[in-house]
Write an enzyme that holds these catalytic residues in place. Structure first.
Site, PDB file in Angstrom:
ATOM      1  N   GLY A   4      -7.825  -7.660  -0.061  1.00 53.49           N
ATOM      2  CA  GLY A   4      -8.057  -8.530   1.093  1.00 53.49           C
ATOM      3  C   GLY A   4      -7.392  -9.881   0.926  1.00 53.49           C
ATOM      4  CE  LYS A   8     -19.798 -16.033   8.303  1.00 50.01           C
ATOM      5  NZ  LYS A   8     -19.774 -14.970   9.296  1.00 50.01           N
ATOM      6  NE  ARG A  38      -4.319  -1.584   1.739  1.00 49.61           N
ATOM      7  CZ  ARG A  38      -5.265  -1.950   2.585  1.00 49.61           C
ATOM      8  NH1 ARG A  38      -5.106  -1.773   3.875  1.00 49.61           N
ATOM      9  NH2 ARG A  38      -6.388  -2.470   2.151  1.00 49.61           N
ATOM     10  N   GLY A  84     -12.764  -4.455   0.964  1.00 48.78           N
ATOM     11  CA  GLY A  84     -14.165  -4.031   1.085  1.00 48.78           C
ATOM     12  C   GLY A  84     -14.567  -3.125  -0.060  1.00 48.78           C
TER      13      GLY A  84
HETATM   14  P1  AMP Z   1     -13.724 -13.758   3.055  1.00 51.44           P
HETATM   15  O1  AMP Z   1     -13.192 -12.769   4.044  1.00 51.44           O
HETATM   16  O2  AMP Z   1     -15.193 -13.954   3.110  1.00 51.44           O
HETATM   17  O3  AMP Z   1     -13.199 -13.512   1.651  1.00 51.44           O
HETATM   18  O4  AMP Z   1     -13.156 -15.166   3.508  1.00 51.44           O
HETATM   19  C1  AMP Z   1     -11.806 -15.474   3.507  1.00 51.44           C
HETATM   20  C2  AMP Z   1     -11.630 -16.628   4.435  1.00 51.44           C
HETATM   21  O5  AMP Z   1     -12.408 -17.712   3.980  1.00 51.44           O
HETATM   22  C3  AMP Z   1     -10.203 -17.146   4.510  1.00 51.44           C
HETATM   23  O6  AMP Z   1      -9.702 -16.856   5.781  1.00 51.44           O
HETATM   24  C4  AMP Z   1     -10.346 -18.646   4.290  1.00 51.44           C
HETATM   25  O7  AMP Z   1      -9.626 -19.407   5.213  1.00 51.44           O
HETATM   26  C5  AMP Z   1     -11.827 -18.855   4.503  1.00 51.44           C
HETATM   27  N1  AMP Z   1     -12.305 -20.070   3.811  1.00 51.44           N
HETATM   28  C6  AMP Z   1     -12.145 -20.401   2.541  1.00 51.44           C
HETATM   29  N2  AMP Z   1     -12.641 -21.631   2.296  1.00 51.44           N
HETATM   30  C7  AMP Z   1     -13.136 -22.097   3.451  1.00 51.44           C
HETATM   31  C8  AMP Z   1     -13.752 -23.318   3.846  1.00 51.44           C
HETATM   32  N3  AMP Z   1     -13.941 -24.303   2.973  1.00 51.44           N
HETATM   33  N4  AMP Z   1     -14.129 -23.436   5.131  1.00 51.44           N
HETATM   34  C9  AMP Z   1     -13.904 -22.446   6.005  1.00 51.44           C
HETATM   35  N5  AMP Z   1     -13.327 -21.270   5.699  1.00 51.44           N
HETATM   36  C10 AMP Z   1     -12.932 -21.099   4.436  1.00 51.44           C
END
Ligand code: AMP
Length: 397
Positions: A354, A201, A37, A377
């Site tokens: 991210g 999620k 950054r 974000g």
């Molecule tokens: P996000 O912030 O929603 O982009 O999520 C990123 C996070 O999702 C990372 O820390 C990953 O470890 C987690 N992640 C990816 N795949 C899985 C999975 N199959 N089960 C649990 N966490 C996951």
């Protein structure tokens, strides 16, 4: 094309220029562990120095929650910027951010000088966009430049409030670059256009999925969010991440994909583990074969191959969110395979900020991508089709 004024549209000679940067870098024991950054902010700073402005940099760092926290001081950033620019960046240490020290430092500036203010989130008003701090910041400058893409989706004093009190408010080169890459990809993509969404999620990416289904040729789903789609297609997912409340939504999105002729891909095999840890027992299972007591932690080898094939001829790819728990080496193979596939294609590859940006860099594919966004974000909200307040606040062309 960007319809906002940029640093190329103004004359800053002899003027005090407040530049909102995104210096929200990870720190460990006072040392910066990822300076992407800082490097990304240099072109705008150099341009303003060359044009003879008095450059007053500001940024937030972490979450000090409206009070001074020495471990979240921007002092180490001033020191590192001094090295990167080969010119002193004077740190205007001031717990009030715009207090007597900062004011005196600004008053002593000559054309081409650079100072850095203290962490803007030392002030409680900052994240609430309260006028008192916006006015304090505006009182320091003649011109405002917003180059902080990472916070562009927030309306805070230092990126939005301040523009109420400064007539000339433009965006910097980094902001311009981010908006042009993401904007072109989403609104004017070279086709085939493929989006890859992963991460934990579905709920945090609902609007992104919905918006991208109107634009892409192929939508690839991986990571934790895939299990809600798998369950919605009638598969058992064992202990995998599942958002029951979003099953109907996942069904709706699958129907929308069909209606729009979008190729929606979900995993055909899954690496499952007994527990959420790197050292747990694991194996790969096929579609619908996740047993009770096992949880999906990565996409399987067949899925990796299908996803790599799906991006092979793409002319534009946008990727946000890892394919598995890439922080655990045993479950990083899916994310690695997708990063490798993207690094080999003859098209524009754009990585949302991210976790996906971190994954691509950690896995060593960073310099093979066309653009890695500095804002997690902010890039997500961009992909949702929202107008970012930090961009909207700049003067129109
Ligand atoms: P996000 O912030 O929603 O982009 O999520 C990123 C996070 O999702 C990372 O820390 C990953 O470890 C987690 N992640 C990816 N795949 C899985 C999975 N199959 N089960 C649990 N966490 C996951």
């Amino acid at each position: 094309m960007l319809n906002k004024k940029t640093v190329d549209d103004i004359n800053v000679k002899g003027k005090k220029v407040l530049v909102r940067c995104d210096f929200n870098v990870p720190l460990q024991d006072g040392k910066i562990t990822d300076e992407n950054r800082l490097v990304a902010a240099l072109p705008t700073i150099k341009k303003l120095v060359k044009d003879g402005g008095k450059i007053i940099l500001c940024s937030h760092l972490g979450k000090p929650k409206g009070e001074p926290k020495p471990e979240l001081s921007l002092a180490p950033v001033a020191a590192r910027l001094t090295e990167l620019l080969g010119q002193e960046v004077k740190f205007a240490k001031d717990d009030e951010v715009v207090g007597p020290n900062a004011k005196a430092a600004v008053a002593a500036m000559k054309d081409g000088d650079i100072i850095l203010l203290e962490n803007t989130r030392y002030r409680a008003e900052e994240t609430k966009n309260i006028d008192t701090f916006s006015q304090d910041l505006a009182s320091l400058c003649d011109v405002f430049v917003n180059d902080a893409f990472g916070t562009a989706h927030r309306a805070h004093c230092s990126n939005v409030g301040v523009t109420k009190y400064v007539k000339t408010a433009v965006v910097g080169y980094l902001m311009q670059k981010e908006i042009e890459f993401l904007g072109n990809a989403v609104n004017n993509p070279k086709r085939p256009f493929v989006a890859i969404l992963g991460g934990s999620k579905v709920s945090s990416k609902i609007s992104v999925i919905n918006n991208l289904l109107d634009k892409v040729d192929t939508l690839i789903i991986g990571g934790g969010m895939a299990y809600t789609f798998m369950k919605a297609s009638g598969e058992e997912v064992g202990n995998s991440l599942l958002e029951e409340d979003y099953l109907d939504y996942a069904k709706e999105m699958m129907a929308k994909a069909k209606e729009k002729g979008v190729n929606l891909l979900i995993p055909v095999d899954t690496v499952v583990g007994k527990e959420f840890s790197n050292d747990t027992e694991f194996k790969t299972v096929g579609r619908g074969q996740i047993e009770p007591g096992w949880e999906g932690l990565d996409i399987g080898e067949k899925t990796c191959k299908i996803y790599a094939d799906a991006v092979k001829d793409a002319k534009t790819v946008v990727w946000n969110g890892p394919m598995g728990v890439f922080e655990f080496p045993n479950f990083a193979k899916g994310t690695n395979a997708v990063a490798k596939a993207l690094s080999e294609i003859d098209g524009t590859t754009i990585i949302g900020g991210g976790d996906s940006a971190a994954a691509v860099n950690i896995l060593g594919y960073g310099d093979k991508m066309t653009h890695i966004s500095t804002g997690g974000g902010a890039s997500l909200e961009f992909l949702e089709g929202k107008e970012l307040p930090g961009v909207a606040a700049a003067n129109d062309k």
